[in-house]
Design a protein around this motif. Structure first.
Motif, PDB file in Angstrom:
ATOM      1  N   HIS A 195      21.288  12.765  38.924  1.00  0.00           N
ATOM      2  CA  HIS A 195      20.634  13.267  40.156  1.00  0.00           C
ATOM      3  C   HIS A 195      20.973  14.663  40.046  1.00  0.00           C
ATOM      4  CE1 HIS A 195      18.596  12.749  44.036  1.00  0.00           C
ATOM      5  NE2 HIS A 195      19.565  13.480  44.553  1.00  0.00           N
ATOM      6  N   TRP A 196      20.042  15.391  40.656  1.00  0.00           N
ATOM      7  CA  TRP A 196      20.197  17.036  40.455  1.00  0.00           C
ATOM      8  C   TRP A 196      20.097  17.373  42.055  1.00  0.00           C
ATOM      9  CZ3 TRP A 196      20.602  21.307  36.904  1.00  0.00           C
ATOM     10  CH2 TRP A 196      20.743  20.770  35.743  1.00  0.00           C
ATOM     11  N   VAL A 197      21.080  18.230  42.603  1.00  0.00           N
ATOM     12  CA  VAL A 197      20.728  19.052  43.991  1.00  0.00           C
ATOM     13  C   VAL A 197      20.735  20.525  43.567  1.00  0.00           C
ATOM     14  CG1 VAL A 197      21.864  17.154  45.438  1.00  0.00           C
ATOM     15  CG2 VAL A 197      23.166  18.472  44.416  1.00  0.00           C
ATOM     16  N   LEU A 198      19.989  21.037  44.191  1.00  0.00           N
ATOM     17  CA  LEU A 198      19.844  22.549  44.333  1.00  0.00           C
ATOM     18  C   LEU A 198      19.769  23.346  45.481  1.00  0.00           C
ATOM     19  CD1 LEU A 198      17.642  20.991  41.589  1.00  0.00           C
ATOM     20  CD2 LEU A 198      17.980  23.287  40.683  1.00  0.00           C
ATOM     21  N   TYR A 199      19.934  24.520  45.671  1.00  0.00           N
ATOM     22  CA  TYR A 199      19.844  25.612  46.810  1.00  0.00           C
ATOM     23  C   TYR A 199      19.548  26.713  46.002  1.00  0.00           C
ATOM     24  CZ  TYR A 199      21.526  22.763  50.595  1.00  0.00           C
ATOM     25  OH  TYR A 199      21.546  21.485  51.450  1.00  0.00           O
ATOM     26  N   PRO A 200      18.406  27.770  46.651  1.00  0.00           N
ATOM     27  CA  PRO A 200      18.176  28.854  46.345  1.00  0.00           C
ATOM     28  C   PRO A 200      19.265  30.014  46.446  1.00  0.00           C
ATOM     29  CG  PRO A 200      17.237  28.381  48.569  1.00  0.00           C
ATOM     30  CD  PRO A 200      17.802  27.079  47.638  1.00  0.00           C
ATOM     31  N   PRO A 201      19.068  31.065  45.787  1.00  0.00           N
ATOM     32  CA  PRO A 201      20.393  31.934  45.826  1.00  0.00           C
ATOM     33  C   PRO A 201      20.942  32.416  46.981  1.00  0.00           C
ATOM     34  CG  PRO A 201      18.608  32.690  44.056  1.00  0.00           C
ATOM     35  CD  PRO A 201      18.110  31.602  44.777  1.00  0.00           C
TER      36      PRO A 201
END
Length: 316
Positions: A195-201
């Motif tokens: 499972h991946w979690v991401l936020y923009p820069p």
């Protein structure tokens, strides 16, 4: 887009493998705020088949510095099975029982801690590492477990034996660790579920560098707002807007770069009040992670293998 290098990662599970309906065992241990036993974690990242990707952007696949995450799935949408993919051979080589056969009998690996900076190192025999990830602590990494208590093989593939082994992996044609960031690339799951979690820069999340990713999922994730219907529609429109701009680019341009719209879902900088971009990547699927996006991973299978390939394009 040339690829710089590969990572082979055999990661310890974040929680013991079970099915979503098997609640007795989960109840017997502990009910977590974020349920690692579930097979129904949300996915708000655009999923696209390899054929559709090439239809949109041509044979080269994802344009240089594409600004948004993508989940690229096989055309037969194999989901949790990697049968029929271009890396069947590599998947067979990396099965738990076959992996040691690719190396000398007493081959040692260098492990790193699962904290944000991977600041700890440990060198042990490969066979010992495989035994530990399958047997220690029933395969579970708990939310309060420090990063230097959770070891995994990640990127320390510099000895002479690794290049020949990694050549068996077929690079994509479109060429659980704590939050971190780096340049753009692809991560393909060979075995297991991740499972991946991401936020923009501009939306760096608040997190403790010394813990593994389960800590953030347990104590921060649930306090964040769910995406609204408008958020999902905006995510869809972002991809469509990029495609329109990309198709209008000068044909003689030396770069595929187009002007991207704002990433943030809550129009702010700093930690977002909304839940991250997220998706579970099954065997045979790959995630495209954009340049400098903050991201963390949580492994949902007892034995997880993935390969990450990093692209070489940069902002001018």
């Amino acid at each position: 887009m040339p690829l710089l290098w590969l990572l082979l990662t055999l990661l310890r599970i974040v929680a013991a493998a079970t099915t979503a309906d098997s609640t007795d065992e989960c109840d017997a241990r502990q009910q977590w705020n974020w349920d690692p036993y579930s097979h129904h974690h949300p996915c708000n990242i655009k999923r696209i088949t390899q054929t559709e990707l090439k239809r949109r952007f041509g044979a080269l696949g994802v344009p240089n510095l594409y600004p948004y995450p993508l989940v690229i799935v096989p055309d037969n949408n194999v989901g949790s099975s990697n049968k029929g993919t271009r890396n069947d051979h590599f998947a067979n080589l990396t099965k738990q029982e076959y992996l040691p056969l690719n190396f000398p009998p007493d081959f040692h690996v260098t492990l790193t801690g699962s904290d944000s900076l991977s600041s700890h190192r440990r060198t042990i025999p490969l066979k010992q590492y495989l035994y530990e990830i399958m047997n220690n602590n029933e395969g579970e990494t708990r939310p309060d477990q420090l990063g230097n208590q959770t070891w995994y093989l990640f990127g320390e593939t510099h000895s002479a034996e690794w290049p020949n082994f990694l050549r068996q992996y077929n690079l994509p044609s479109c060429s659980g660790v704590q939050w971190h960031l780096h340049g753009p690339g692809f991560s393909e799951t060979i075995h297991g579920r991740k499972h991946w979690v991401l936020y923009p820069p501009e939306n760096r999340p608040n997190y403790n560098l010394d813990y593994a990713s389960r800590h953030w999922m347990e104590y921060t994730y649930q306090s964040l707002k769910n995406w609204t219907t408008d958020d999902f529609e905006r995510e869809h429109e972002n991809h469509e807007q990029f495609l329109k701009q990309w198709r209008r680019r000068p044909l003689d341009s030396s770069s595929d770069r187009t002007q991207a719209v704002s990433y943030s879902m809550d129009e702010s900088k700093g930690p977002s009040k909304k839940k991250p971009w997220e998706c579970t990547i099954n065997a045979g699927e790959m995630l495209y992670f954009p340049d400098q996006w903050h991201h963390a991973t949580i492994n949902l299978s007892l034995y997880t293998v993935f390969v990450s390939s990093f692209t070489s394009e940069h902002e001018d």
